[in-house]
Write a protein that holds these residues in place. Structure first.
Motif, PDB file in Angstrom:
ATOM      1  N   PHE A  64      66.418 -48.667 -97.153  1.00 27.13           N
ATOM      2  CA  PHE A  64      67.016 -49.429 -98.654  1.00 27.13           C
ATOM      3  C   PHE A  64      66.441 -48.522 -99.879  1.00 27.13           C
ATOM      4  CE2 PHE A  64      67.572 -52.996 -95.839  1.00 27.13           C
ATOM      5  CZ  PHE A  64      68.702 -53.273 -96.035  1.00 27.13           C
ATOM      6  N   SER A  65      65.290 -47.876 -99.731  1.00 27.12           N
ATOM      7  CA  SER A  65      64.812 -47.163-101.034  1.00 27.12           C
ATOM      8  C   SER A  65      64.355 -45.746-100.352  1.00 27.12           C
ATOM      9  CB  SER A  65      63.773 -47.678-101.484  1.00 27.12           C
ATOM     10  OG  SER A  65      62.695 -47.588-100.802  1.00 27.12           O
ATOM     11  N   GLU A  66      64.151 -44.816-101.267  1.00 30.40           N
ATOM     12  CA  GLU A  66      63.512 -43.582-100.955  1.00 30.40           C
ATOM     13  C   GLU A  66      62.026 -43.665-100.741  1.00 30.40           C
ATOM     14  OE1 GLU A  66      63.230 -39.002-102.687  1.00 30.40           O
ATOM     15  OE2 GLU A  66      64.340 -40.366-103.762  1.00 30.40           O
ATOM     16  N   LYS A  67      61.456 -44.739-101.311  1.00 30.45           N
ATOM     17  CA  LYS A  67      60.102 -45.049-101.362  1.00 30.45           C
ATOM     18  C   LYS A  67      59.672 -45.592 -99.692  1.00 30.45           C
ATOM     19  CE  LYS A  67      56.108 -47.747-103.062  1.00 30.45           C
ATOM     20  NZ  LYS A  67      55.492 -47.559-101.903  1.00 30.45           N
ATOM     21  N   GLU A  68      60.754 -46.307 -99.305  1.00 31.96           N
ATOM     22  CA  GLU A  68      60.517 -46.964 -98.047  1.00 31.96           C
ATOM     23  C   GLU A  68      60.513 -45.704 -97.006  1.00 31.96           C
ATOM     24  OE1 GLU A  68      62.817 -49.974 -94.932  1.00 31.96           O
ATOM     25  OE2 GLU A  68      63.653 -49.551 -96.796  1.00 31.96           O
ATOM     26  N   TYR A  69      61.184 -44.725 -96.842  1.00 32.70           N
ATOM     27  CA  TYR A  69      61.415 -43.688 -96.326  1.00 32.70           C
ATOM     28  C   TYR A  69      60.247 -42.750 -96.401  1.00 32.70           C
ATOM     29  CZ  TYR A  69      62.358 -39.062 -94.671  1.00 32.70           C
ATOM     30  OH  TYR A  69      62.593 -37.593 -94.146  1.00 32.70           O
ATOM     31  N   GLN A  84      76.718 -50.686-102.232  1.00 34.23           N
ATOM     32  CA  GLN A  84      75.465 -50.418-101.976  1.00 34.23           C
ATOM     33  C   GLN A  84      75.074 -49.000-101.628  1.00 34.23           C
ATOM     34  OE1 GLN A  84      73.084 -52.946 -99.476  1.00 34.23           O
ATOM     35  NE2 GLN A  84      71.266 -52.480-100.458  1.00 34.23           N
ATOM     36  N   ILE A  85      73.765 -48.385-102.566  1.00 39.00           N
ATOM     37  CA  ILE A  85      73.478 -46.871-102.026  1.00 39.00           C
ATOM     38  C   ILE A  85      72.233 -47.161-100.935  1.00 39.00           C
ATOM     39  CG2 ILE A  85      72.314 -44.835-103.018  1.00 39.00           C
ATOM     40  CD1 ILE A  85      75.242 -45.278-104.162  1.00 39.00           C
ATOM     41  N   LEU A  86      72.217 -46.598 -99.948  1.00 34.29           N
ATOM     42  CA  LEU A  86      71.427 -46.364 -99.123  1.00 34.29           C
ATOM     43  C   LEU A  86      70.788 -44.943 -99.011  1.00 34.29           C
ATOM     44  CD1 LEU A  86      72.711 -48.728 -96.388  1.00 34.29           C
ATOM     45  CD2 LEU A  86      71.130 -49.485 -98.187  1.00 34.29           C
ATOM     46  N   ASN A 105      71.768 -39.623 -99.895  1.00 31.38           N
ATOM     47  CA  ASN A 105      72.308 -40.861-100.572  1.00 31.38           C
ATOM     48  C   ASN A 105      73.528 -41.216 -99.810  1.00 31.38           C
ATOM     49  OD1 ASN A 105      70.361 -40.958-102.279  1.00 31.38           O
ATOM     50  ND2 ASN A 105      71.295 -40.419-104.296  1.00 31.38           N
ATOM     51  N   TYR A 106      73.989 -42.464 -99.281  1.00 32.53           N
ATOM     52  CA  TYR A 106      75.098 -42.812 -98.838  1.00 32.53           C
ATOM     53  C   TYR A 106      75.727 -44.128 -99.574  1.00 32.53           C
ATOM     54  CZ  TYR A 106      75.074 -39.861 -94.592  1.00 32.53           C
ATOM     55  OH  TYR A 106      75.064 -38.745 -93.597  1.00 32.53           O
ATOM     56  N   VAL A 107      77.084 -44.138 -99.669  1.00 36.00           N
ATOM     57  CA  VAL A 107      77.569 -45.326-100.149  1.00 36.00           C
ATOM     58  C   VAL A 107      78.217 -46.351 -98.930  1.00 36.00           C
ATOM     59  CG1 VAL A 107      79.342 -46.356-101.694  1.00 36.00           C
ATOM     60  CG2 VAL A 107      78.096 -44.354-102.295  1.00 36.00           C
ATOM     61  N   VAL A 108      77.813 -47.610 -98.999  1.00 30.30           N
ATOM     62  CA  VAL A 108      78.398 -48.381 -98.218  1.00 30.30           C
ATOM     63  C   VAL A 108      79.568 -48.727 -98.406  1.00 30.30           C
ATOM     64  CG1 VAL A 108      78.073 -50.723 -96.944  1.00 30.30           C
ATOM     65  CG2 VAL A 108      75.874 -49.651 -97.610  1.00 30.30           C
ATOM     66  N   THR A 109      80.480 -48.620 -97.213  1.00 30.10           N
ATOM     67  CA  THR A 109      82.238 -48.978 -97.559  1.00 30.10           C
ATOM     68  C   THR A 109      82.417 -50.112 -97.081  1.00 30.10           C
ATOM     69  OG1 THR A 109      82.590 -47.418 -95.686  1.00 30.10           O
ATOM     70  CG2 THR A 109      82.494 -46.407 -97.813  1.00 30.10           C
ATOM     71  N   PRO A 128      78.077 -40.107 -97.120  1.00 30.00           N
ATOM     72  CA  PRO A 128      77.392 -39.523 -98.228  1.00 30.00           C
ATOM     73  C   PRO A 128      78.287 -39.697 -99.618  1.00 30.00           C
ATOM     74  CG  PRO A 128      77.759 -38.003 -96.307  1.00 30.00           C
ATOM     75  CD  PRO A 128      78.694 -39.262 -96.169  1.00 30.00           C
ATOM     76  N   THR A 129      77.338 -39.746-100.654  1.00 27.16           N
ATOM     77  CA  THR A 129      78.056 -39.726-102.081  1.00 27.16           C
ATOM     78  C   THR A 129      78.687 -38.496-102.281  1.00 27.16           C
ATOM     79  OG1 THR A 129      75.585 -38.956-102.903  1.00 27.16           O
ATOM     80  CG2 THR A 129      75.977 -41.506-102.878  1.00 27.16           C
TER      81      THR A 129
END
Length: 115
Positions: A72-77, A10-12, A29-33, A44-45
């Motif tokens: 979870f989204s840029e909009k949330e931030y 997932q991208i956070l 953007n970060y990728v969950v590993t 980070p991506t």
């Protein structure tokens, strides 16, 4: 409200800042590993430095006072930033407007606040 789950791949969106700093955080953007019961790991991506986040708070604090907050989204931030800026603006406006009020007006305002 349904609890949202973090999943591998997932991208956070992560806001990073130095604790006690007044500068605006940078958003990446970060990728969950990896995900386990209490935390998740992401990088980070455009990098490979893995950061551990608490699942409950979606936050990571390192020993170097760097703070990472995942969304979870840029909009949330952006919505949270807008809300914070609006609150601060209203506080400043209220402080400026009550500076020169008479005692009876201040008492009326205090009564309204205490309700």
């Amino acid at each position: 409200m349904k609890k949202r789950e973090v999943k591998v791949g997932q991208i956070l969106f992560v806001a990073s800042n130095i604790a006690f700093s007044t500068s605006k955080p940078s958003l990446s953007n970060y990728v969950v590993t990896k995900v386990n019961t209490r935390s998740f790991y992401a990088h980070p991506t455009d990098g490979d430095h893995i950061v551990r986040f608490d699942k409950r708070t979606m936050r990571s604090t390192s020993h170097s006072f760097e703070v990472h907050q995942a969304y979870f989204s840029e909009k949330e931030y952006r919505d949270l930033v807008d809300l914070y800026e609006k609150k601060n603006s209203l506080r400043k406006e209220i402080i400026e407007s009550v500076k020169d009020l008479e005692l009876n007006k201040l008492e009326e305002i205090t009564a309204i606040i205490q309700k």
